[in-house]
Design a protein around this motif. Sequence first.
Motif, mmCIF file in Angstrom:
data_model
loop_
_atom_site.group_PDB
_atom_site.id
_atom_site.type_symbol
_atom_site.label_atom_id
_atom_site.label_comp_id
_atom_site.label_asym_id
_atom_site.label_seq_id
_atom_site.Cartn_x
_atom_site.Cartn_y
_atom_site.Cartn_z
ATOM 1 N N MET A 1 37.411 51.439 61.011
ATOM 2 C CA MET A 1 37.660 50.002 61.144
ATOM 3 C C MET A 1 36.844 49.225 60.115
ATOM 4 S SD MET A 1 37.716 49.569 65.309
ATOM 5 C CE MET A 1 38.189 47.846 65.313
ATOM 6 N N LYS A 2 37.368 48.089 59.695
ATOM 7 C CA LYS A 2 36.646 47.193 58.805
ATOM 8 C C LYS A 2 36.478 45.849 59.502
ATOM 9 C CE LYS A 2 38.058 49.458 54.537
ATOM 10 N NZ LYS A 2 38.651 49.312 53.186
ATOM 11 N N TYR A 3 35.364 45.191 59.217
ATOM 12 C CA TYR A 3 35.077 43.950 59.916
ATOM 13 C C TYR A 3 34.089 43.119 59.111
ATOM 14 C CZ TYR A 3 31.048 46.810 61.256
ATOM 15 O OH TYR A 3 29.951 47.631 61.229
ATOM 16 N N CYS A 4 34.132 41.815 59.341
ATOM 17 C CA CYS A 4 33.199 40.907 58.664
ATOM 18 C C CYS A 4 33.217 39.561 59.363
ATOM 19 C CB CYS A 4 33.566 40.737 57.184
ATOM 20 S SG CYS A 4 35.081 39.796 56.908
ATOM 21 N N ALA A 5 32.221 38.755 59.046
ATOM 22 C CA ALA A 5 32.223 37.342 59.410
ATOM 23 C C ALA A 5 32.613 36.552 58.171
ATOM 24 C CB ALA A 5 30.855 36.913 59.920
ATOM 25 N N LEU A 6 33.727 35.854 58.232
ATOM 26 C CA LEU A 6 34.110 34.976 57.128
ATOM 27 C C LEU A 6 33.304 33.686 57.175
ATOM 28 C CD1 LEU A 6 37.951 35.563 57.295
ATOM 29 C CD2 LEU A 6 36.420 36.310 55.459
ATOM 30 N N ALA A 7 32.915 33.284 58.369
ATOM 31 C CA ALA A 7 32.043 32.125 58.566
ATOM 32 C C ALA A 7 31.425 32.239 59.943
ATOM 33 C CB ALA A 7 32.817 30.812 58.446
ATOM 34 N N SER A 129 38.928 47.219 70.105
ATOM 35 C CA SER A 129 38.726 48.661 69.974
ATOM 36 C C SER A 129 39.975 49.328 69.412
ATOM 37 C CB SER A 129 38.388 49.283 71.328
ATOM 38 O OG SER A 129 38.189 50.678 71.207
ATOM 39 N N ASN A 130 39.767 50.387 68.658
ATOM 40 C CA ASN A 130 40.882 51.242 68.233
ATOM 41 C C ASN A 130 40.881 52.561 68.999
ATOM 42 O OD1 ASN A 130 38.731 52.625 67.117
ATOM 43 N ND2 ASN A 130 39.581 52.759 65.054
ATOM 44 N N GLY A 131 40.102 52.629 70.069
ATOM 45 C CA GLY A 131 39.996 53.848 70.861
ATOM 46 C C GLY A 131 38.821 54.717 70.463
ATOM 47 N N GLU A 132 38.234 54.447 69.317
ATOM 48 C CA GLU A 132 37.056 55.190 68.857
ATOM 49 C C GLU A 132 35.868 54.273 68.630
ATOM 50 O OE1 GLU A 132 38.214 57.264 65.360
ATOM 51 O OE2 GLU A 132 39.435 58.736 66.424
ATOM 52 N N PHE A 249 32.331 45.233 56.106
ATOM 53 C CA PHE A 249 31.725 46.473 56.589
ATOM 54 C C PHE A 249 32.809 47.494 56.942
ATOM 55 C CE2 PHE A 249 28.781 43.024 57.839
ATOM 56 C CZ PHE A 249 27.662 43.419 57.122
ATOM 57 N N ASP A 250 32.480 48.757 56.796
ATOM 58 C CA ASP A 250 33.400 49.852 57.076
ATOM 59 C C ASP A 250 32.750 50.776 58.103
ATOM 60 O OD1 ASP A 250 35.004 52.138 57.097
ATOM 61 O OD2 ASP A 250 35.452 52.004 54.962
ATOM 62 N N SER A 251 33.379 50.926 59.247
ATOM 63 C CA SER A 251 32.790 51.740 60.315
ATOM 64 C C SER A 251 32.676 53.208 59.933
ATOM 65 C CB SER A 251 33.618 51.606 61.597
ATOM 66 O OG SER A 251 34.910 52.162 61.417
ATOM 67 N N GLN A 252 33.505 53.696 59.029
ATOM 68 C CA GLN A 252 33.409 55.094 58.620
ATOM 69 C C GLN A 252 32.120 55.376 57.857
ATOM 70 O OE1 GLN A 252 37.062 55.909 56.459
ATOM 71 N NE2 GLN A 252 37.962 56.821 58.294
ATOM 72 N N GLN A 257 28.771 59.190 62.822
ATOM 73 C CA GLN A 257 28.480 60.175 63.845
ATOM 74 C C GLN A 257 29.247 59.960 65.142
ATOM 75 O OE1 GLN A 257 26.880 57.473 62.951
ATOM 76 N NE2 GLN A 257 24.813 57.419 63.796
ATOM 77 N N LEU A 258 30.016 58.879 65.240
ATOM 78 C CA LEU A 258 30.706 58.590 66.485
ATOM 79 C C LEU A 258 32.062 59.287 66.509
ATOM 80 C CD1 LEU A 258 29.896 54.816 66.919
ATOM 81 C CD2 LEU A 258 28.894 56.745 68.105
ATOM 82 N N THR A 259 32.268 60.149 67.473
ATOM 83 C CA THR A 259 33.530 60.882 67.563
ATOM 84 C C THR A 259 34.180 60.761 68.933
ATOM 85 O OG1 THR A 259 32.341 62.885 68.204
ATOM 86 C CG2 THR A 259 32.795 62.581 65.860
ATOM 87 N N THR A 260 33.439 60.241 69.910
ATOM 88 C CA THR A 260 33.962 60.156 71.264
ATOM 89 C C THR A 260 34.973 59.032 71.373
ATOM 90 O OG1 THR A 260 31.860 60.921 72.128
ATOM 91 C CG2 THR A 260 33.364 59.880 73.694
ATOM 92 N N LYS A 261 36.177 59.348 71.845
ATOM 93 C CA LYS A 261 37.192 58.324 72.006
ATOM 94 C C LYS A 261 36.985 57.595 73.336
ATOM 95 C CE LYS A 261 40.795 59.888 68.951
ATOM 96 N NZ LYS A 261 42.243 59.908 68.732
#
Length: 277
Positions: A1-7, A129-132, A249-252, A257-261
Amino acid sequence: MKYCALASGSNGNCYYIADAEDAILIDVGINAKHVELRMANLGIVPSTIKAIFITHEHTDHIRGLAVFCRRYQIPVYMTAGSYRGSRLQLPENLLHIIRRDEEIEVGSLTICGIPKYHDAQEPCSFWVSNGEINIGVLTDIGRICDNVKHVIRQADVLLLEANYDEGLLDTGSYPFFLKNRIRNGWGHLSNHIALETVLEYRGPRLRHLILGHLSGQNNKVELVRQTFAPHCGKIKLSVATRYQETELFDSQILLPQLTTKIVVRQIAYQASFVFPE
């Protein structure tokens, strides 16, 4: 997932979350031109946004909404109270009225409303959430309720408001009624309360803490960093400001280390969300 604050701040809020081709905004509290400019800085194409979720009707969360959603024909999800309080006239084909605890699916994303205490009509925060990966966006929090605690415990990424420094608010120029409105349990969280909350309720999944919705007069980025940095350890700390967008930001990269769905529906309904009066 990617995420940011634009403002992020008391003058305007807009948050971007995406999973591959599925992208949403939470709030559009700066004008549409500035949303577009800040997106361009990060390589985000506005027409790729599939939905907009509105936390409540205050101007710093809806200022650019009407223009932006019409320009790109983006569906808008908000509670009946928020829409009524906004006094906006959005196109019927774009407006979706939701409950404060409702789950909405946008492609691979599940977005869940989180009822909260704030001086607005039917306000809610959002959990995505995307399940992960679980991302909580908690701003405009009057007090720490069970809903807020639950999101913090389950979040991999947490955007939490740290609105004011208590000393700056006490000695500042705001009139008494406004100071009282900010800290009366229906307004905002101070740096101190936000820190106490994170320390008490953060779970082992938390890897990225973003502090946001800073007051322009009653807080400073340096104060927020000084308050939180000694307690973050391996948790990445970021501060979102009103002046410019954060990095994308990129969650990957941040959370390899996060693999639990996680099944979001189970998390949401086990929380027994409380509806503030």
